[in-house]
Scaffold this active site. Structure first.
Site, short mmCIF file in Angstrom:
data_model
loop_
_atom_site.label_atom_id
_atom_site.label_comp_id
_atom_site.label_asym_id
_atom_site.label_seq_id
_atom_site.Cartn_x
_atom_site.Cartn_y
_atom_site.Cartn_z
N LYS A 87 -87.59 -30.93 55.98
CA LYS A 87 -86.84 -29.86 56.23
C LYS A 87 -88.34 -28.05 56.57
CE LYS A 87 -84.54 -27.87 52.45
NZ LYS A 87 -83.61 -28.32 51.07
O1 G3P Z 1 -80.55 -26.59 47.97
C1 G3P Z 1 -81.29 -25.40 48.26
C2 G3P Z 1 -80.31 -25.28 46.38
O2 G3P Z 1 -81.91 -26.26 45.30
C3 G3P Z 1 -80.80 -23.40 45.70
O3 G3P Z 1 -79.87 -23.92 45.17
O4 G3P Z 1 -78.86 -22.55 43.30
O5 G3P Z 1 -81.52 -22.47 43.15
O6 G3P Z 1 -79.29 -21.52 45.16
P1 G3P Z 1 -80.15 -22.01 43.99
#
Ligand code: G3P
Length: 218
Positions: A87
Site C-alpha cells: 500500500k
Molecule cells: O480503508 C481506510 C480506512 O481504514 C479509513 O477509514 O473511517 O478512518 O476514514 P476511516
C-alpha cells in the site's frame, strides 16, 4: 464485488472468514496502532498472522514517504507472504514507487485517493488497486459514492485494469452503494458487513415459521 475486511483485529478477520465471504484484507498504520502493534518485527509478525488467516490479498502499508524508503520497505514486506500487496500513498514519490514496483512485478494498492485525477495517475502508474476514501469524502460534505461512479466510468472508457477498492466505509449502505457505483472491491470493518444481513421482517418471518411448525408438530 469482492469483500475485504479493513482491520488488523485477528478475531474480526477470522469472523469475516467464517462467514464465507472474505476475499482479502486491508490495514494501515492507524489500524495496526489500534491493535497495540508497534515495532517493526511485531508489525511484520502481525502481517504474517493476517496472511495466514486470509486466503486473498492483504494490503500492508509503507511508512516511508521517499522513493528509496518505499522501495526498501516494499521489498521487505513482500517477503512476509505471497498474498502481500504493497500500500503506497498518493504522493509524488508514491507515484514513482507504483511505477517502479509494477515494473518489478510487485502488486500495489494506492491509498488516500480523493479525486479523479489521483485515480487516473495511480492507474497510469500501474497500481493494482486504488483506494478512494468514501467516508472521509462524505465528511467534507461531498459525495464519496459519486467519486466511485466517476472512477468506474473513467477506467471503463480508458480500459484500465486497476481495481477500484472502496475504502473508509462507515456503514452498510456504503457497501451497497459502492456495489451499485461499480466498485470492484469494498473494504470495511466487520460491523457494516454484519449490518447487511439485518432486517426486522426476516426476524418476524422466521419467528412465525418456527411457531407454525411447532404448533403443527406438537
Ligand atoms: O480503508 C481506510 C480506512 O481504514 C479509513 O477509514 O473511517 O478512518 O476514514 P476511516
Amino acid at each position: 464485488m469482492k469483500f475485504f475486511i479493513d482491520t488488523a483485529n485477528l478475531d474480526q478477520i477470522a469472523e469475516a472468514k467464517a462467514l464465507g465471504i472474505l476475499d482479502g484484507a486491508t490495514t494501515n498504520p492507524s489500524l495496526m496502532a489500534k491493535e497495540g502493534i508497534s515495532g517493526k518485527q511485531n508489525i511484520f509478525d502481525h502481517y504474517a498472522k493476517i496472511c495466514a488467516i486470509v486466503d486473498g490479498d492483504v494490503s500492508a502499508e509503507v511508512i516511508s514517504t521517499d522513493l528509496e524508503g518505499m522501495k526498501r520497505e516494499a521489498h521487505e514486506l513482500v517477503e512476509i507472504a505471497p498474498n502481500i500487496v504493497i500500500k503506497i500513498p498518493m504522493i509524488k514519490d508514491g507515484v514513482k514507487a507504483l511505477s517502479y514496483l509494477t515494473g518489478e512485478g510487485i502488486r500495489t494498492n494506492c491509498t488516500l485517493i480523493f479525486s479523479l485525477g489521483q485515480a487516473l495517475l495511480a492507474a497510469k502508474a500501474g497500481a493494482s488497486y486504488i483506494s478512494p476514501f468514501i467516508g472521509r469524502i462524505d465528511d467534507t460534505t461531498w459525495d464519496g459514492i459519486s467519486l466511485i461512479r466517476d472512477i468506474a466510468e473513467m477506467f471503463a472508457i480508458q480500459g484500465y485494469e486497476t481495481e477500484i477498492l472502496a475504502a473508509s466505509i462507515r456503514n452498510s449502505n456504503h457497501i451497497v452503494q459502492s456495489a451499485m457505483a461499480g466498485a470492484d472491491i469494498v473494504t470495511c470493518p466487520l460491523n457494516p458487513i454484519l449490518g447487511l444481513l439485518k432486517h426486522p421482517l426476516t426476524d418476524i418471518g422466521l419467528e412465525k415459521f418456527l411457531a407454525d411448525h411447532k404448533k403443527a408438530n406438537s
